[in-house]
Scaffold this active site. Structure first.
Site, PDB file in Angstrom:
ATOM      1  N   ASP A  88       0.835  -1.194   0.000  1.00  0.00           N
ATOM      2  CA  ASP A  88       0.000   0.000   0.000  1.00  0.00           C
ATOM      3  C   ASP A  88       0.872   1.247   0.000  1.00  0.00           C
ATOM      4  O   ASP A  88       2.008   1.212  -0.468  1.00  0.00           O
ATOM      5  CB  ASP A  88      -0.953  -0.025   1.209  1.00  0.00           C
ATOM      6  CG  ASP A  88      -2.349   0.474   0.849  1.00  0.00           C
ATOM      7  OD1 ASP A  88      -2.452   1.666   0.500  1.00  0.00           O
ATOM      8  OD2 ASP A  88      -3.312  -0.304   0.924  1.00  0.00           O
ATOM      9  N   HIS A 125      -4.244   6.115   2.331  1.00  0.00           N
ATOM     10  CA  HIS A 125      -4.833   4.839   1.931  1.00  0.00           C
ATOM     11  C   HIS A 125      -4.278   3.668   2.743  1.00  0.00           C
ATOM     12  O   HIS A 125      -5.027   2.807   3.237  1.00  0.00           O
ATOM     13  CB  HIS A 125      -4.569   4.641   0.439  1.00  0.00           C
ATOM     14  CG  HIS A 125      -5.331   3.547  -0.215  1.00  0.00           C
ATOM     15  ND1 HIS A 125      -4.889   2.243  -0.248  1.00  0.00           N
ATOM     16  CD2 HIS A 125      -6.494   3.557  -0.912  1.00  0.00           C
ATOM     17  CE1 HIS A 125      -5.749   1.506  -0.924  1.00  0.00           C
ATOM     18  NE2 HIS A 125      -6.738   2.275  -1.343  1.00  0.00           N
ATOM     19  N   SER A 153     -10.985  -1.248  -2.228  1.00  0.00           N
ATOM     20  CA  SER A 153      -9.797  -1.105  -1.383  1.00  0.00           C
ATOM     21  C   SER A 153     -10.133  -1.299   0.084  1.00  0.00           C
ATOM     22  O   SER A 153      -9.286  -1.702   0.876  1.00  0.00           O
ATOM     23  CB  SER A 153      -9.169   0.286  -1.561  1.00  0.00           C
ATOM     24  OG  SER A 153      -8.358   0.347  -2.696  1.00  0.00           O
TER      25      SER A 153
END
Length: 731
Positions: free
Chosen positions: A152, A211, A522
């Site tokens: 990530d 994220h 996600s």
């Protein structure tokens, strides 16, 4: 694959060929400059031990290079990355002539130009019946001893979600490292590295996007009381497996994720000893031998690592999946039973319930206008979803607008998104948005109010498939039903490294208090990663295929009063939207029977797809696999679901189940198929006398190919304690 504009992954601009961070060559201009980055996949060394030292490995890889590169100073490595766990091979910058030379060398299986791939909470544990003191966590455990690796954007190590109070020490098998300053890793965050741009990268793996922090805390964040987004969704935050360990491999930047860095992250995670890999990124559908993630995850599966991947955010169009390979769990996105209500009341008295995570004092009534209509100062502005929600709101605020109504697109159906807005806002679903558009066009003086009604729980229907969740059938392998399952992926509240909402100009990180609500597959993939960690902790001997089977065969397709799970249009969802159904952790821990699949079966399946020996070797490292004449049709893979083309008219396949329930147990078959499909299972009863005993059965299907173009149903093995369900799709 494009990230749908209304997913609103704040600050992410992920589409296009943008510069490779810390790398001199960019793919956007490599053709013009004459130098491009390639990933070179080679056969294993023929006569050297597989556990080669880095020096010997680099010497082997140099033998594939043109003489002028092979003789370059040893202190100046020509390689961006070298790999030996996910694949044998390397990433390197080459001219066209140099690339042709390398491609011609014996032992080079495949060369890929590096490409950029896009990155695809407080309430979800409760929604999934994961809660302490009487909930499923009491019987399941919380993932203690399992290691979840994430590929990530990095991680905010200082966030309270990653504290280690009560955590056990990492397992002795852990071989990873922490590239933060001393003391920044702990018994929760046991590893963190940045793989972006190669070995000369000195960057620490801090999350400058958000994220990675969000996905990591979703999978395995610790308990944090009083978590909310600007006061909305208030509760105790926790990941799915709050006692699991975390390792972050930073392979993505704000621009996206390069394949060479993704492969380096896979290589490192396999070498370090992770149990679970969580991958919330992916590209367009492509054959497995051309798919870096498919190739790298095959190596992970061979080492016993379970991989959970996002299905993609290109729904509701069919055939839009990412990460279709059968050796990973492909996860679609669903809503949950929570709304952060922002009610739009029009001047004619009609009211529509939208959503916003920012819940200020109510606004209006004020004049209502389209953003394109001119001076917006002091008005409520209705905006189409062209770009990020947050950016749209910021542009309205900068223009003097008082509030914003975000108009859901037609294909968005009933999905609404609750973001941390910078001004009073409401996101309306497509039906309500159409009514607002018509009202503005037909009213001489349109007005609107936005009334903030706080957070409501128990809303129905839920779960519903998110409009953006990518749909099957698989293009790489249509005979494998994908996605496998769905899980929470809409308005998921989890840790965030920055302040959100209004008045954030110049604000720095606010590590230990900030959470954010974002949406996408996600978000659904790390939910399943955490659940897989719980299963791995409870059953250390379970293979990745067994964990997947347990999740799939216990998933549910109906809720409440036997109401089917719905899609974004509020129609019954097809199996190409939900796979086997919505994850049910409390049942997955004890599935009764499981479908296991070994490496040899996957290799035979790849041969059955028609891949050449060289292509199969590219994926599996096994030479001459298909020349031995062994192959499996897609439907013959021992998978927990069945998919087949309608044009065939019939299908007869075998499946083998393994008993992981009571030693003495008996299961009878139940079949649920539409009347136009004749379906039988033989035998109709399975009797077990010991654990890990295998039983094989035959599924026979027939239908009129000229009349039946689509049908779906299931078969179930039912005992006194367990229901083991497998979906069937004819398409």
């Amino acid at each position: 694959m494009e990230l749908h504009a209304t997913l609103l992954l704040t600050s992410l601009v992920l589409i296009g060929l943008l510069p490779h961070t810390h790398q001199a060559i960019t793919q956007g201009n490599c053709e013009r400059s004459g130098l491009c980055t390639y990933i070179v996949r080679v056969s294993p060394p023929p006569s050297i031990s597989m556990d080669m030292s880095p020096t010997n490995l680099e010497s082997w890889y140099r033998s594939f290079l043109p003489p002028h590169m092979e003789r370059s100073p040893r202190s100046a490595s020509p390689f961006i990355h070298t790999y030996k766990e996910a694949i044998f091979g390397f990433a390197i910058d080459l001219t066209n002539d140099e690339a042709e030379y390398v491609k011609s060398k014996d032992g080079v299986l495949m060369m890929y130009k590096d490409t950029l791939l896009p990155l695809l909470t407080t309430h979800t544990p409760d929604f999934l019946s994961l809660r302490p003191n009487g909930g499923a966590w009491d019987s399941l455990g919380m993932g203690e001893g399992s290691i979840i690796g994430l590929l990530d954007t990095g991680i905010d190590y200082a966030h309270s979600s990653f504290g280690d109070d009560g955590m056990s020490t990492p397992p002795s098998k852990w071989r990873g490292s922490c590239h933060f300053d001393s003391g920044h890793c702990n018994k929760k965050l046991i590893g963190a590295r940045s793989l972006i741009g190669g070995p000369n990268n000195t960057e620490v793996p801090l999350d400058d996007v958000g994220h990675g922090t969000h996905t990591a805390s979703t999978a395995a964040g610790m308990f944090v009381q009083g978590a909310s987004v600007l006061g909305s969704g208030n509760g105790t935050a926790a990941g799915m497996a709050p006692r699991a360990h975390l390792a972050m491999y930073k392979v993505c930047s704000e621009q996206g994720c390069y394949g060479s860095d993704i492969l380096a992250g896979l290589d490192a995670a396999i070498a370090d000893g992770v149990d679970i890999l969580s991958i919330s990124l992916g590209g367009r559908p492509q054959p497995f031998h051309e798919d870096i993630i498919a190739i790298g995850t095959f190596s992970a599966m061979k080492k016993g690592i379970f991989v959970s991947c996002s299905a993609g955010n290109s729904g509701p169009l069919t055939g839009t999946l990412s990460n279709e390979e059968p050796w990973v769990l492909t996860v679609g996105a669903s809503t949950m039973d929570r709304q952060m209500e922002a009610i739009v009341k029009l001047g004619d008295g009609r009211a529509f319930v939208g959503e916003s995570a920012y819940q200020p004092s109510s606004l209006g009534p004020l004049p209502l206008m389209f953003q394109s209509a001119g001076n917006i100062t002091g008005n409520v502005v209705a905006c189409e979803l062209e770009g990020s929600e947050i950016e749209i709101g910021q542009s309205v605020k900068d223009g003097g607008g008082a509030g914003v109504i975000l108009l859901g697109a037609e294909d968005g159906g009933h999905t609404t998104i609750a973001a941390a807005h910078v001004l009073p806002a409401s996101f309306l679903n497509s039906q309500d948005a159409a009514a607002v558009r018509e009202y503005i066009k037909t009213s001489s003086k349109p007005t609107a109010s936005i009334i903030f009604n706080g957070t409501s729980l128990g809303t129905t229907p839920a779960p519903v498939v998110a409009y953006f969740s990518s749909r099957g059938p698989s293009t790489a392998s249509p005979g494998i039903l994908k996605p496998d399952v769905i899980g929470p992926g809409v308005n998921v509240i989890a840790a965030w490294p920055f302040k959100v909402g209004p008045n954030t100009a110049g604000a720095g990180p606010e590590h230990d208090t900030t959470f954010n609500s974002i949406s996408g597959t996600s978000m659904s993939a790390p939910h399943l990663s955490g659940i897989a960690a719980i299963l791995k902790s409870a059953h250390p001997d379970w293979s990745p295929a067994v964990i997947k089977s347990a999740i799939m065969t216990t998933a549910y397709v109906a809720y409440g009063n036997s109401q089917p799970i719905l899609d974004e249009k509020l129609n019954p969802a097809s199996h190409f939207s939900i796979g086997a159904g919505h994850v049910n952790p409390a049942q997955a821990i004890s599935p009764g029977l499981v479908y296991d699949t070994d490496v040899e079966q996957y290799i035979m399946y790849l041969c059955g797809l028609g891949y050449t020996d060289s292509q199969v070797e590219t994926i599996t490292d096994q030479k001459d696999a298909c020349n031995k004449g062994r192959k499996l049709a897609e439907a013959e893979l021992n998978y927990p679901s069945i998919a087949t083309r309608a044009s065939a008219g019939k299908l007869v396949v075998n499946r083998t189940v393994t008993n992981v329930g009571d030693a003495m147990s008996s299961y009878t078959i139940e079949i649920d198929m539409p009347k136009e499909v004749e379906a039988t299972v033989s035998p109709t009863k399975l009797e077990f006398t010991k654990l890990k005993e295998n039983k094989t059965f035959t599924v026979s299907l027939s239908w009129n190919a000229s009349k039946t173009k689509h049908a779906q149903g299931s078969f179930k093995w039912v005992s006194s304690k367990h229901v083991v369900r497998s979906p069937i799709v004819i398409f």
